[in-house]
Design a protein around this motif. Structure first.
Motif, PDB file in Angstrom:
ATOM      1  N   HIS A   5       9.259  -0.166  -0.523  1.00 30.85           N
ATOM      2  CA  HIS A   5       8.611  -0.552  -1.754  1.00 30.85           C
ATOM      3  C   HIS A   5       7.859   0.567  -2.459  1.00 30.85           C
ATOM      4  O   HIS A   5       8.538   1.135  -2.792  1.00 30.85           O
ATOM      5  CB  HIS A   5       7.705  -1.962  -1.095  1.00 30.85           C
ATOM      6  N   THR A   6       6.758   0.014  -2.811  1.00 28.29           N
ATOM      7  CA  THR A   6       5.902   1.155  -3.496  1.00 28.29           C
ATOM      8  C   THR A   6       4.418   1.230  -3.169  1.00 28.29           C
ATOM      9  O   THR A   6       3.796   0.227  -2.635  1.00 28.29           O
ATOM     10  CB  THR A   6       5.799   0.524  -5.113  1.00 28.29           C
ATOM     11  N   VAL A   7       3.929   2.450  -3.398  1.00 30.17           N
ATOM     12  CA  VAL A   7       2.533   2.672  -2.762  1.00 30.17           C
ATOM     13  C   VAL A   7       2.057   3.789  -3.741  1.00 30.17           C
ATOM     14  O   VAL A   7       2.904   4.460  -4.465  1.00 30.17           O
ATOM     15  CB  VAL A   7       2.424   2.806  -1.298  1.00 30.17           C
ATOM     16  N   ALA A   8       0.659   3.999  -3.676  1.00 31.61           N
ATOM     17  CA  ALA A   8       0.341   5.262  -4.700  1.00 31.61           C
ATOM     18  C   ALA A   8       0.037   6.461  -3.740  1.00 31.61           C
ATOM     19  O   ALA A   8      -0.702   6.295  -2.796  1.00 31.61           O
ATOM     20  CB  ALA A   8      -0.940   4.750  -5.330  1.00 31.61           C
ATOM     21  N   THR A  23       6.207   5.075   5.567  1.00 27.95           N
ATOM     22  CA  THR A  23       5.318   4.291   6.270  1.00 27.95           C
ATOM     23  C   THR A  23       4.307   3.376   5.657  1.00 27.95           C
ATOM     24  O   THR A  23       4.371   2.360   5.710  1.00 27.95           O
ATOM     25  CB  THR A  23       4.765   4.811   7.790  1.00 27.95           C
ATOM     26  N   ALA A  24       3.586   4.110   4.744  1.00 26.35           N
ATOM     27  CA  ALA A  24       2.341   3.468   4.058  1.00 26.35           C
ATOM     28  C   ALA A  24       3.066   2.315   2.961  1.00 26.35           C
ATOM     29  O   ALA A  24       2.118   1.873   2.448  1.00 26.35           O
ATOM     30  CB  ALA A  24       1.665   4.682   3.398  1.00 26.35           C
ATOM     31  N   VAL A  73      -2.157   9.154 -10.023  1.00 20.49           N
ATOM     32  CA  VAL A  73      -1.298   9.156  -8.831  1.00 20.49           C
ATOM     33  C   VAL A  73       0.032   8.881  -9.040  1.00 20.49           C
ATOM     34  O   VAL A  73       0.699   8.606 -10.187  1.00 20.49           O
ATOM     35  CB  VAL A  73      -1.629   7.770  -8.022  1.00 20.49           C
ATOM     36  N   GLU A  74       1.078   8.994  -8.113  1.00 20.76           N
ATOM     37  CA  GLU A  74       2.440   8.856  -8.179  1.00 20.76           C
ATOM     38  C   GLU A  74       2.888   7.497  -7.303  1.00 20.76           C
ATOM     39  O   GLU A  74       2.635   7.427  -6.217  1.00 20.76           O
ATOM     40  CB  GLU A  74       3.145   9.985  -7.512  1.00 20.76           C
ATOM     41  N   LEU A  75       3.455   6.653  -7.867  1.00 25.44           N
ATOM     42  CA  LEU A  75       3.779   5.274  -7.492  1.00 25.44           C
ATOM     43  C   LEU A  75       5.329   5.398  -7.185  1.00 25.44           C
ATOM     44  O   LEU A  75       6.246   5.522  -7.947  1.00 25.44           O
ATOM     45  CB  LEU A  75       3.679   4.060  -8.413  1.00 25.44           C
ATOM     46  N   ALA A  76       5.607   5.313  -5.851  1.00 24.63           N
ATOM     47  CA  ALA A  76       6.770   5.846  -5.221  1.00 24.63           C
ATOM     48  C   ALA A  76       7.366   4.951  -3.992  1.00 24.63           C
ATOM     49  O   ALA A  76       6.332   4.514  -3.303  1.00 24.63           O
ATOM     50  CB  ALA A  76       7.007   7.257  -5.120  1.00 24.63           C
ATOM     51  N   MET A 114       2.184  -8.408   0.167  1.00 22.20           N
ATOM     52  CA  MET A 114       0.716  -7.734  -0.138  1.00 22.20           C
ATOM     53  C   MET A 114       0.732  -6.274   0.110  1.00 22.20           C
ATOM     54  O   MET A 114       1.208  -5.810   1.064  1.00 22.20           O
ATOM     55  CB  MET A 114      -0.488  -8.476   0.434  1.00 22.20           C
ATOM     56  N   TYR A 115      -0.007  -5.430  -0.650  1.00 23.53           N
ATOM     57  CA  TYR A 115      -0.047  -4.148  -0.195  1.00 23.53           C
ATOM     58  C   TYR A 115      -1.415  -3.392  -0.250  1.00 23.53           C
ATOM     59  O   TYR A 115      -2.377  -3.912  -1.065  1.00 23.53           O
ATOM     60  CB  TYR A 115       0.668  -3.143  -1.317  1.00 23.53           C
ATOM     61  N   MET A 116      -1.753  -2.670   0.522  1.00 21.29           N
ATOM     62  CA  MET A 116      -3.190  -2.062   0.980  1.00 21.29           C
ATOM     63  C   MET A 116      -2.964  -0.777   1.507  1.00 21.29           C
ATOM     64  O   MET A 116      -2.468  -0.485   2.476  1.00 21.29           O
ATOM     65  CB  MET A 116      -4.045  -3.015   1.789  1.00 21.29           C
ATOM     66  N   ALA A 117      -3.245   0.369   0.666  1.00 23.46           N
ATOM     67  CA  ALA A 117      -3.342   1.735   1.472  1.00 23.46           C
ATOM     68  C   ALA A 117      -4.761   2.137   1.116  1.00 23.46           C
ATOM     69  O   ALA A 117      -5.586   2.021   0.075  1.00 23.46           O
ATOM     70  CB  ALA A 117      -2.202   2.536   0.545  1.00 23.46           C
ATOM     71  N   GLY A 118      -5.182   3.168   2.129  1.00 20.12           N
ATOM     72  CA  GLY A 118      -6.372   3.700   2.407  1.00 20.12           C
ATOM     73  C   GLY A 118      -6.420   5.199   1.850  1.00 20.12           C
ATOM     74  O   GLY A 118      -5.251   5.913   1.869  1.00 20.12           O
ATOM     75  N   TYR A 119      -7.765   5.678   1.405  1.00 20.61           N
ATOM     76  CA  TYR A 119      -7.735   7.150   0.898  1.00 20.61           C
ATOM     77  C   TYR A 119      -9.311   7.277   1.138  1.00 20.61           C
ATOM     78  O   TYR A 119     -10.022   6.647   1.123  1.00 20.61           O
ATOM     79  CB  TYR A 119      -7.596   6.992  -0.772  1.00 20.61           C
TER      80      TYR A 119
END
Length: 259
Positions: A17-20, A42-43, A84-87, A207-212
């Motif tokens: 799918h997609t993440v930043a 994975t993210a 950021v890069e959405l990929a 739903m999507y949630m990634a940490g930074y």
């Protein structure tokens, strides 16, 4: 014939799918801290029907235990912008293989500017269902939230406040977000941020949630971010809109939903 690296880069994204993607993110090299996986997705995997403990900062796949490399941090210039890069996969960003497998789009392929699906909802773009949309105008939008806690273990729904949104994304790979001018500086250990996306239908209700790890730079503000409140849908009645700091949307999970 594809070289082995190319095969790896392309084969791992079939269900992606997609993440930043940006330096400073958790799980940039995957959840295994003993290796830096240039081909990880994975993210990117969506969050669906999980308990709060499982979906919170992607605990279910170990991403919350895979912090960025020492010195890597997402810089947020007060009153400025960050990109950021959405990929679908790290291999499809400039953070892998010198950007060899990138394009203007999250899947590393070429598409027309008016890329669109075959018809009305619920049909998605057939070439790439991971985009969860029929076209750019129907892309739900994505957001970043910030917590003034240096340690992820101290971050809660109440102290993680959305500070920027980008309409009609995810769409193209490169995405630039605005940073409020009065966003206050972080504590000495930095802040914790999250990238958020709830697609507007078109496929499974993920739903999507990634940490930074993140840090606000150049801030002269003395303001403090208020406790984040639960957001309320108010497109049809602005009197219902919640003023001030708002929480992320937690949706379609087994526990922890707030809408």
């Amino acid at each position: 014939m594809l070289c082995p690296v190319a095969f790896l880069a392309l084969s791992a994204v079939a269900q992606a799918h997609t993440v930043a993607w940006i330096k400073g993110m958790y799980c940039l090299g995957g959840p295994d801290l003993s290796t830096d996986n240039a081909n990880t997705n994975t993210a990117v995997d969506p969050l669906y029907n999980l308990t709060y403990a499982e979906w919170w900062f992607q605990h279910d796949r170990g991403c919350d235990a895979a912090p960025p490399a020492a010195g890597d941090i997402l810089q947020l210039p007060a009153g400025g912008k960050f990109t950021v890069e959405l990929a679908h996969n790290r291999a499809q960003t400039t953070l892998s293989y010198g950007g060899k497998y990138t394009s203007e789009w999250p899947d590393g392929k070429e598409h027309p500017e008016d890329w669109a699906g075959p018809g009305s909802p619920p049909e998605c773009i057939q070439d790439d269902g991971a985009m969860h949309t029929n076209n750019q105008s129907m892309a739900a939008g994505t957001a970043f939230a910030i917590s003034y806690q240096s340690e992820m273990a101290a971050v809660t729904m109440e102290n993680l406040a959305v500070f920027t949104v980008l309409e009609h994304t995810p769409w193209k790979r490169v995405a630039t977000y605005d940073v409020p001018e009065d966003l206050p500086a972080c504590p000495p250990g930095g802040c914790t941020c999250a990238w958020l996306w709830v697609p507007n239908g078109c496929g499974q209700s993920n739903m999507y949630m990634a940490g930074y790890k993140c840090n606000v730079t150049g801030s002269t503000s003395s303001r403090k971010v208020a406790a984040a409140q639960v957001p309320v849908y108010c497109v049809d009645d602005t009197s219902k809109c919640v003023k001030g700091a708002k929480q992320m949307i937690a949706f379609n999970q087994r526990t922890g939903n707030n809408v």
